[in-house]
Design a protein around this motif. Structure first.
Motif, PDB file in Angstrom:
ATOM      1  N   PHE A   1      53.218   0.850  22.238  1.00  0.00           N
ATOM      2  CA  PHE A   1      53.057  -0.299  23.122  1.00  0.00           C
ATOM      3  C   PHE A   1      53.668  -1.522  22.454  1.00  0.00           C
ATOM      4  CE2 PHE A   1      49.184   0.497  20.750  1.00  0.00           C
ATOM      5  CZ  PHE A   1      48.769  -0.737  20.263  1.00  0.00           C
TER       6      PHE A   1
ATOM      7  N   ASP B   1      46.081  -8.295  25.617  1.00  0.00           N
ATOM      8  CA  ASP B   1      46.539  -7.593  26.817  1.00  0.00           C
ATOM      9  C   ASP B   1      46.873  -6.132  26.546  1.00  0.00           C
ATOM     10  OD1 ASP B   1      46.180  -9.952  28.205  1.00  0.00           O
ATOM     11  OD2 ASP B   1      48.223 -10.635  27.858  1.00  0.00           O
ATOM     12  N   SER B   2      47.323  -5.806  25.345  1.00  0.00           N
ATOM     13  CA  SER B   2      47.473  -4.383  25.018  1.00  0.00           C
ATOM     14  C   SER B   2      46.102  -3.748  24.806  1.00  0.00           C
ATOM     15  CB  SER B   2      48.358  -4.191  23.780  1.00  0.00           C
ATOM     16  OG  SER B   2      47.880  -4.921  22.671  1.00  0.00           O
TER      17      SER B   2
ATOM     18  N   ASN C   1      41.618   1.201  29.017  1.00  0.00           N
ATOM     19  CA  ASN C   1      41.820   2.121  30.139  1.00  0.00           C
ATOM     20  C   ASN C   1      42.333   3.466  29.668  1.00  0.00           C
ATOM     21  OD1 ASN C   1      41.389  -0.341  31.549  1.00  0.00           O
ATOM     22  ND2 ASN C   1      42.730   0.294  33.207  1.00  0.00           N
TER      23      ASN C   1
ATOM     24  N   HIS D   1      52.172  -9.702  32.890  1.00  0.00           N
ATOM     25  CA  HIS D   1      52.106  -8.429  32.169  1.00  0.00           C
ATOM     26  C   HIS D   1      53.327  -8.254  31.274  1.00  0.00           C
ATOM     27  CE1 HIS D   1      48.521  -6.818  34.197  1.00  0.00           C
ATOM     28  NE2 HIS D   1      48.909  -7.595  35.184  1.00  0.00           N
TER      29      HIS D   1
ATOM     30  N   THR E   1      43.318  -4.339  26.560  1.00  0.00           N
ATOM     31  CA  THR E   1      42.758  -3.923  27.844  1.00  0.00           C
ATOM     32  C   THR E   1      43.475  -2.688  28.378  1.00  0.00           C
ATOM     33  OG1 THR E   1      44.184  -5.505  29.013  1.00  0.00           O
ATOM     34  CG2 THR E   1      41.954  -6.238  28.443  1.00  0.00           C
ATOM     35  N   VAL E   2      44.789  -2.604  28.147  1.00  0.00           N
ATOM     36  CA  VAL E   2      45.525  -1.391  28.534  1.00  0.00           C
ATOM     37  C   VAL E   2      44.984  -0.183  27.773  1.00  0.00           C
ATOM     38  CG1 VAL E   2      47.778  -0.240  28.448  1.00  0.00           C
ATOM     39  CG2 VAL E   2      47.636  -2.611  29.208  1.00  0.00           C
TER      40      VAL E   2
ATOM     41  N   CYS F   1      45.198  -8.752  32.469  1.00  0.00           N
ATOM     42  CA  CYS F   1      46.195  -9.388  31.609  1.00  0.00           C
ATOM     43  C   CYS F   1      46.082 -10.896  31.752  1.00  0.00           C
ATOM     44  CB  CYS F   1      47.601  -8.922  31.992  1.00  0.00           C
ATOM     45  SG  CYS F   1      48.920  -9.685  31.011  1.00  0.00           S
TER      46      CYS F   1
ATOM     47  N   ALA G   1      45.124  -2.643  34.357  1.00  0.00           N
ATOM     48  CA  ALA G   1      44.362  -3.343  33.320  1.00  0.00           C
ATOM     49  C   ALA G   1      44.546  -4.843  33.466  1.00  0.00           C
ATOM     50  CB  ALA G   1      44.809  -2.889  31.925  1.00  0.00           C
TER      51      ALA G   1
ATOM     52  N   ARG H   1      47.838  -4.790  38.456  1.00  0.00           N
ATOM     53  CA  ARG H   1      47.974  -3.665  37.541  1.00  0.00           C
ATOM     54  C   ARG H   1      46.610  -3.061  37.214  1.00  0.00           C
ATOM     55  NH1 ARG H   1      53.126  -4.946  34.998  1.00  0.00           N
ATOM     56  NH2 ARG H   1      52.838  -3.243  33.515  1.00  0.00           N
TER      57      ARG H   1
ATOM     58  N   SER I   1      46.427   3.285  33.244  1.00  0.00           N
ATOM     59  CA  SER I   1      46.382   2.337  32.133  1.00  0.00           C
ATOM     60  C   SER I   1      47.335   1.167  32.339  1.00  0.00           C
ATOM     61  CB  SER I   1      46.691   3.030  30.800  1.00  0.00           C
ATOM     62  OG  SER I   1      47.961   3.648  30.835  1.00  0.00           O
ATOM     63  N   ALA I   2      48.524   1.418  32.886  1.00  0.00           N
ATOM     64  CA  ALA I   2      49.521   0.353  33.002  1.00  0.00           C
ATOM     65  C   ALA I   2      50.258   0.359  34.327  1.00  0.00           C
ATOM     66  CB  ALA I   2      50.528   0.462  31.851  1.00  0.00           C
TER      67      ALA I   2
END
Length: 514
Positions: free
Chosen positions: A176, A198-199, A205, A117, A201-202, A112, A110, A108, A91-92
């Motif tokens: 997060f 951006d969180s 995953n 990131h 997309t994390v 961003c 995911a 990374r 995930s990250a």
């Protein structure tokens, strides 16, 4: 002003819209001398190394992506240090590095914005196999945990979330956060939108990998901000907790612990100088909840936006039995952001599979089961079995409604901030939300939910496209022009996210089921 006075959210949203004039008149340039460090690095805490477990889960990627977790209310795999390491890596984690003469670029798990990131992950856990109870920071740069606090502090999170049932039973709760400057260096005040993009997309995953392991997971946005930020030791003028994820079920109640003392932990400076964008912390504070009672009152799960009836809707096609059968881990390792699309078609079956994977709903405290507040609009440039034109997705009927026929590659490129990527893509997906309704129900904090929900859908689109052997790229947009293009159907809605999907240029196409 309080969460219910939504003037702050509207002021931020309107002030950070892109338009042709705002882009043309923008004097901003990147100051490379103050480019922020890409990681938060605690200087005095010893690392707890994590093992990279690249073992693939047996569940097919498309099935994991479409999971709304309604069947995972209990049970699931036991969580140990190895499980956590697997979730964090996919995930990250940093999947690869590329070294240049003067710099090193990190890729990374995911996507961003700008590859900047700024999302950090913390975890609060009970005693686990291989990991003592505590509060930890995940350090992607050396793939390790660092313990901020000893002991089982889940009780504070249970209190902060007004005893949200999933948090109360979770052996592990992830938090997060965003360090604003790491993204605002390039994107300035608009970085607050990116905090949720951006969180999201994390989390796309994370949710997919958790689903593949049959591990219950739930996103929680309702909590007392000061309690969570204080537990993690965050400086709220520069960084803040955005949300929580409860992992697993069936944990025993945590033991009572005294109020934890403030943290004063040293971290490496991000850069020699930081530019402040006061609108970011101000907008975030405007959605603060101050007590458990406020959290309970705020937590009103929203239902899906109603779709108007239509007789000429085009049904989505079934997903081919052999499509997207790779495990989600394999897809994540292959995923990227497509920079060039060939003007070649994808099939309606492929588009249908992407839409199902991306829009089945998010397991969250702000959404009813299987609900989605955002409406997905599409510009179809080249999809076999669909007339080119503008469409809207009817989730309830699993169908597309043609709004306007026509070839709109030029318009798609313009709406995507004048870029060639959406013009060349086979299809462009736009998430639009009625912010008036969401903010009316959830206050300023609803802005977080609206942005995050759409971004999770965008992150799932990334993964679904790559699972099918296609390409995908997330893009920014001219806000009001997108709404105008899809109106009158989209009148009153605000665009949250944009994804382009298609056939990558200069890539031999090998698709399962395509």
């Amino acid at each position: 002003m309080g969460n219910r006075d939504v003037a702050e959210a509207w002021a931020y949203h309107d002030a950070t819209k892109h338009s042709l004039s705002s882009i043309r008149n923008d004097p901003h340039f990147l100051d490379w001398d103050v480019m922020p460090r890409p990681f938060k690095v605690y200087t005095e805490l010893e690392p707890i190394p994590l093992a990279r477990d690249l073992t693939s889960s047996p569940r097919p990627a498309l099935d994991a992506l479409a999971d709304d977790f309604s069947a995972q209310s209990s049970g699931g795999a036991a969580i140990d240090l190895g499980t956590l390491a697997h979730l964090l890596y996919f995930s990250a984690g940093v999947l690869k590095r590329r070294t240049y003469q003067m710099d090193e670029t990190y890729f990374r798990a995911a996507a961003c914005t700008g590859n900047l990131h700024h999302i950090d992950i913390y975890l609060t856990c009970m005693e686990l196999d291989g990991l003592a109870a505590g509060v930890y920071h995940f350090s992607p740069h050396d793939f390790a945990l660092r313990r901020l606090r000893e002991g089982d502090h889940r009780g504070l999170l249970i209190e902060a979330t007004a005893a949200e049932e999933h948090v109360a039973e979770a052996p592990v709760v992830l938090a997060f956060s965003s360090t604003y400057w790491r993204n605002a260096w390039k994107y300035r005040a608009r970085a607050y939108r990116h905090a949720f993009w951006d969180s999201g997309t994390v989390l796309a995953n994370l949710l997919a990998v958790a689903s593949a392991r049959r591990l219950p997971a739930r996103v929680v946005l309702g909590f007392v901000d000061e309690q969570v930020n204080g537990l993690l030791g965050l400086d709220v003028e520069h960084e803040a907790a955005l949300g929580l994820v409860a992992l697993g079920r069936g944990a025993p109640p945590p033991p009572p612990l005294p109020e934890p003392p403030p943290l004063a932990l040293e971290t490496l400076p991000l850069s020699a100088r930081e530019v402040q964008y006061p609108a970011i912390p101000a907008t975030h504070r405007s959605g603060f909840l101050a007590s458990s009672d406020e959290v309970r009152a705020w937590r009103v799960p929203l239902r899906s936006a109603a779709a108007p009836p239509a007789d000429d809707a085009i049904a989505l096609l079934p997903t081919p039995a052999d499509a997207g059968r790779e495990p989600i881990e394999t897809v994540i390792l292959r995923r990227g952001s497509t920079r060039h699309f060939a003007q070649k078609p994808i099939t309606l079956a492929e588009l249908s599979a992407v839409l199902r994977a991306a829009t089945r709903g998010v397991p969250a405290d702000f959404a009813a089961p299987r609900a989605q507040r955002a409406t997905v609009y599409l510009i179809v440039n080249d999809v076999e079995g669909l007339e080119p034109g503008a469409y809207v997705l009817d989730r309830d009927r699993d169908a597309l409604l043609l709004l306007r026929a026509g070839r709109f590659r030029r318009e798609a490129g313009y709406l995507g901030l004048g870029q060639q990527i959406p013009a060349d893509a086979a299809v462009d997906l736009f998430w639009l939300t009625d912010l008036t309704e969401v903010l009316g129900a959830l206050g300023n904090r609803g802005y977080r939910a609206a942005q995050l929900e759409a971004a999770i859908g965008g992150g799932k689109t990334y993964l679904a496209a790559y699972a099918l052997g296609l390409g995908a790229s997330g893009l920014t947009f001219f806000d009001d022009d997108v709404t105008a293009f899809f109106s009158p159907h989209a009148r009153g809605k605000s665009v949250m996210f944009l994804m382009a999907v298609g056939v990558p240029q200069r890539l031999r196409r090998s698709r399962a089921g395509g």
